[in-house]
Design an enzyme around this catalytic site. Structure first.
Site, PDB file in Angstrom:
ATOM      1  N   LYS A   1       0.844  -1.199   0.000  1.00  0.00           N
ATOM      2  CA  LYS A   1       0.000   0.000   0.000  1.00  0.00           C
ATOM      3  C   LYS A   1       0.880   1.251   0.000  1.00  0.00           C
ATOM      4  O   LYS A   1       2.050   1.194   0.362  1.00  0.00           O
ATOM      5  CB  LYS A   1      -0.886   0.023   1.256  1.00  0.00           C
ATOM      6  CG  LYS A   1      -2.009  -0.994   1.286  1.00  0.00           C
ATOM      7  CD  LYS A   1      -2.841  -0.835   2.552  1.00  0.00           C
ATOM      8  CE  LYS A   1      -3.900  -1.909   2.679  1.00  0.00           C
ATOM      9  NZ  LYS A   1      -4.946  -1.835   1.646  1.00  0.00           N
TER      10      LYS A   1
ATOM     11  N   ARG B   1     -10.045 -11.777   1.814  1.00  0.00           N
ATOM     12  CA  ARG B   1     -10.855 -12.870   1.271  1.00  0.00           C
ATOM     13  C   ARG B   1     -10.117 -14.204   1.351  1.00  0.00           C
ATOM     14  O   ARG B   1     -10.738 -15.263   1.425  1.00  0.00           O
ATOM     15  CB  ARG B   1     -11.280 -12.528  -0.169  1.00  0.00           C
ATOM     16  CG  ARG B   1     -10.159 -12.402  -1.141  1.00  0.00           C
ATOM     17  CD  ARG B   1     -10.535 -11.601  -2.376  1.00  0.00           C
ATOM     18  NE  ARG B   1     -10.588 -10.160  -2.113  1.00  0.00           N
ATOM     19  CZ  ARG B   1     -10.926  -9.238  -3.015  1.00  0.00           C
ATOM     20  NH1 ARG B   1     -11.234  -9.595  -4.241  1.00  0.00           N
ATOM     21  NH2 ARG B   1     -10.950  -7.966  -2.693  1.00  0.00           N
TER      22      ARG B   1
HETATM   23  N1  BES Z   1      -8.085  -3.970   4.348  1.00  0.00           N
HETATM   24  C1  BES Z   1      -8.229  -3.560   3.000  1.00  0.00           C
HETATM   25  C2  BES Z   1      -9.539  -2.819   2.732  1.00  0.00           C
HETATM   26  C3  BES Z   1      -9.672  -1.464   3.385  1.00  0.00           C
HETATM   27  C4  BES Z   1      -9.222  -0.330   2.726  1.00  0.00           C
HETATM   28  C5  BES Z   1     -10.290  -1.314   4.594  1.00  0.00           C
HETATM   29  C6  BES Z   1      -9.362   0.908   3.302  1.00  0.00           C
HETATM   30  C7  BES Z   1     -10.448  -0.072   5.184  1.00  0.00           C
HETATM   31  C8  BES Z   1      -9.967   1.043   4.532  1.00  0.00           C
HETATM   32  C9  BES Z   1      -8.190  -4.775   2.077  1.00  0.00           C
HETATM   33  O1  BES Z   1      -7.390  -5.813   2.491  1.00  0.00           O
HETATM   34  C10 BES Z   1      -7.656  -4.309   0.756  1.00  0.00           C
HETATM   35  O2  BES Z   1      -6.523  -3.936   0.716  1.00  0.00           O
HETATM   36  N2  BES Z   1      -8.488  -4.356  -0.272  1.00  0.00           N
HETATM   37  C11 BES Z   1      -8.094  -3.936  -1.578  1.00  0.00           C
HETATM   38  C12 BES Z   1      -8.593  -4.956  -2.563  1.00  0.00           C
HETATM   39  C13 BES Z   1      -8.039  -4.788  -3.949  1.00  0.00           C
HETATM   40  C14 BES Z   1      -6.555  -5.052  -3.948  1.00  0.00           C
HETATM   41  C15 BES Z   1      -8.749  -5.732  -4.868  1.00  0.00           C
HETATM   42  C16 BES Z   1      -8.700  -2.562  -1.822  1.00  0.00           C
HETATM   43  O3  BES Z   1      -9.814  -2.307  -1.362  1.00  0.00           O
HETATM   44  O4  BES Z   1      -8.035  -1.734  -2.431  1.00  0.00           O
HETATM   45 MN    MN Z   2      -5.377  -5.555   1.857  1.00  0.00          MN
END
Ligand code: BES
Ligand code: MN
Ligand code: ZN
Length: 498
Positions: free
Chosen positions: A275, A349
């Protein structure tokens, strides 16, 4: 802060809170008090423009003729729309107003307005509940108190004519508050303290409240075949854990339980699909689903709920490292299905795939509900007001929507369907762990659905509601909201105590 009920009538020392409604003015207790202070309340009404609207507060400092340090007249709104949730909000608002105040104690003396169907005991208990939820603070890491920002109140007393019933109603709500506080503590706790092992330890500590708690480490998960969960944690120095919490309160021991499954990423850096700096902030809270499940199980145990429930929480840390999972890796899940991991940041997931399969296969639940801070996309769709609800069962979806309305944790139903399956097609495995550019939250839910067998199941994407910046609701004075504890408790109560 000490919370209690009393049948006394006349104000003692500290802040005395009485009520007024928009459609009828001062309630009886306020009128009595007005007399005692020589009409000071009535005189203040005109110039302050106080109308009795919900949350409106009229404050009279150092009133003459009584022991109280101040009087707060709070607006209850219209009598007919005054209910338990308005009562909670009012109590919380009053406490918020008294931050930094040195009055020491506050006494609520609110009458039930005309048109309101709330009973005296419920009113008293929900006032106490609102005060309690507002009293939460996570300040164990401060070495200096910011004197004025702290709640200094020592004692909150709710006056009621129905002492015994109020105390009984409060016992249940006190248990709910304890679950909410536990969930908030877990989410607020930084990841350098709350590793998966530490989270598991805190779960094991709940045995003293009557929960059965088991912890599976990596060796056991490997033996079982949880390749998806283990892949997520393999880049972390901290060992992944799967924790099972059980509450067996049903009269019939063999009654199929409710299964609650929680995403428990103690930190989500994204892994090798790292990230950005900004996107990583707050990712200590990526275990908000697991925290809600743990808090809810605590609540059920504390109030000895007459039902069976299991919590399964998948705890891991998603980190980049020489041993970390790579984009393009293929993992084998506990269910036997294989997944091509194209983005290591779509890790929730993956851990849920194994936890869901494990929960339904072992416990054959009546209903299975998972909670997960799963996608940023759900915040794009719904903002921070609603959690996303996905379900393969209309009855369960209806129960959840109802329960959410009652306890103030709102959800909006989103679609599932075979048309979305093409998003998950992999070139070399049974599926991939990301979809395309669109419908990110639905693709994630559609993925999870492949791991629930035939179980009636619902998935709650709580990425938008598990934590907050600033303070939107006086009942939630903290970054971590504790979202989900009240909902799951309400669901269990509606199903087995209705
Ligand atoms: N934990 C995150 C989702 C999230 C993002 C929760 C911001 C709270 C605030 C999750 O694991 C994630 O990173 N999801 C990705 C999925 C994508 C890579 C398909 C996302 O939402 O960008
Ligand atoms: Mn994630
Ligand atoms: Zn995550």
């Amino acid at each position: 802060m000490q919370l209690g009920f009393s049948s006394a009538r006349f104000p003692g020392a500290g802040v005395h809170v009485v009520g007024a409604v928009e459609d009828g003015g001062l309630l009886p207790a306020a009128k009595r008090l007005d007399k005692a202070v020589g009409g000071a309340i009535t005189r203040a009404l005109g110039p302050t423009g106080f109308k009795g609207k919900p949350k409106q507060i009229l404050e009279i400092l150092a009133p003459a003729g009584i022991a109280a340090s101040r009087i707060l007249v709070v607006g209850l709104g219209k009598g007919a729309s005054f209910d338990a949730s308005v009562a909670e909000t009012i109590a919380a608002t009053v406490l918020g107003r008294l931050i930094g105040a040195a009055d020491g104690q506050v006494t609520f003396e609110l009458d039930i307005p005309r048109g309101c169907t709330l009973e005296a005991a419920a009113l008293a208990a929900h006032l106490a509940f609102g005060a309690k939820l507002r009293s939460y603070a996570f300040d164990g890491y401060r070495t200096k108190r910011e004197g004025d920002a702290a709640l200094k109140l020592k004692k909150v007393t709710v006056l009621t004519s129905a002492m015994a019933a109020a105390k009984a109603a409060w016992a249940d709500l006190d248990a709910v508050a304890a679950g909410v506080f536990l969930a908030r503590d877990l989410v607020n706790e930084p990841a350098n303290v709350l590793s998966p092992v530490e989270f598991a330890r805190r779960a094991v500590a709940l045995k003293k409240f009557g929960l059965k708690v088991e912890v599976l480490g990596e060796a056991q998960m490997k033996k079982l075949g949880m390749g998806a969960l283990l892949g997520v944690g393999q880049g972390s120095k901290n060992e992944s854990q799967l924790v099972v919490l059980r509450w067996e309160g049903a009269r019939r021991k063999t009654q199929a339980p409710l299964a609650f499954v929680g995403k428990g990423l103690c930190f989500d850096s994204g892994g090798l699909s790292l990230k950005s700096g900004g996107g990583m902030m707050g990712m200590k809270g990526d275990m908000g689903g697991a925290a809600a499940v743990t808090g809810a199980l605590l609540t059920l145990a504390l109030r000895a709920a007459p039902c069976n429930a299991v919590g399964v929480i998948a705890l891991a840390e998603n980190m980049p490292d020489g041993g970390a999972q790579r984009p393009d890796d293929v993992v084998k899940t506990l269910s036997g299905q294989t997944v091509e991991v194209l983005n290591t940041d779509a890790e929730g997931r993956l851990v849920l795939a194994d936890a869901l399969w494990y929960a339904q296969n072992r416990f054959k639940p009546k209903y299975m509900v998972d909670l997960a801070t799963l996608t940023g996309a759900i915040m794009v769709a719904l903002g921070e007001e609603y959690a996303g609800l996905f379900s393969n069962d209309d009855k369960l979806a209806g129960l959840l929507l109802d329960a959410g309305k009652k306890c103030g944790e709102a959800m909006w139903r989103m679609p599932l369907g075979p048309a979305y399956d093409k998003l998950l097609k992999s070139r070399i495995a049974d599926m991939k762990n990301i979809g395309g550019r669109f419908a990110g939250s639905i693709a994630a839910a559609q993925f999870l659905q492949r791991f629930v067998g035939g179980t009636a199941w619902a998935h709650l994407d709580i990425a938008g509601v598990a934590w907050q910046d600033g303070e939107k609701d006086p009942l939630i004075p903290s970054w971590a909201t504790g979202w989900g504890v009240r909902l799951l408790d309400r669901l269990a109560a509606d199903m087995y105590e209705g």
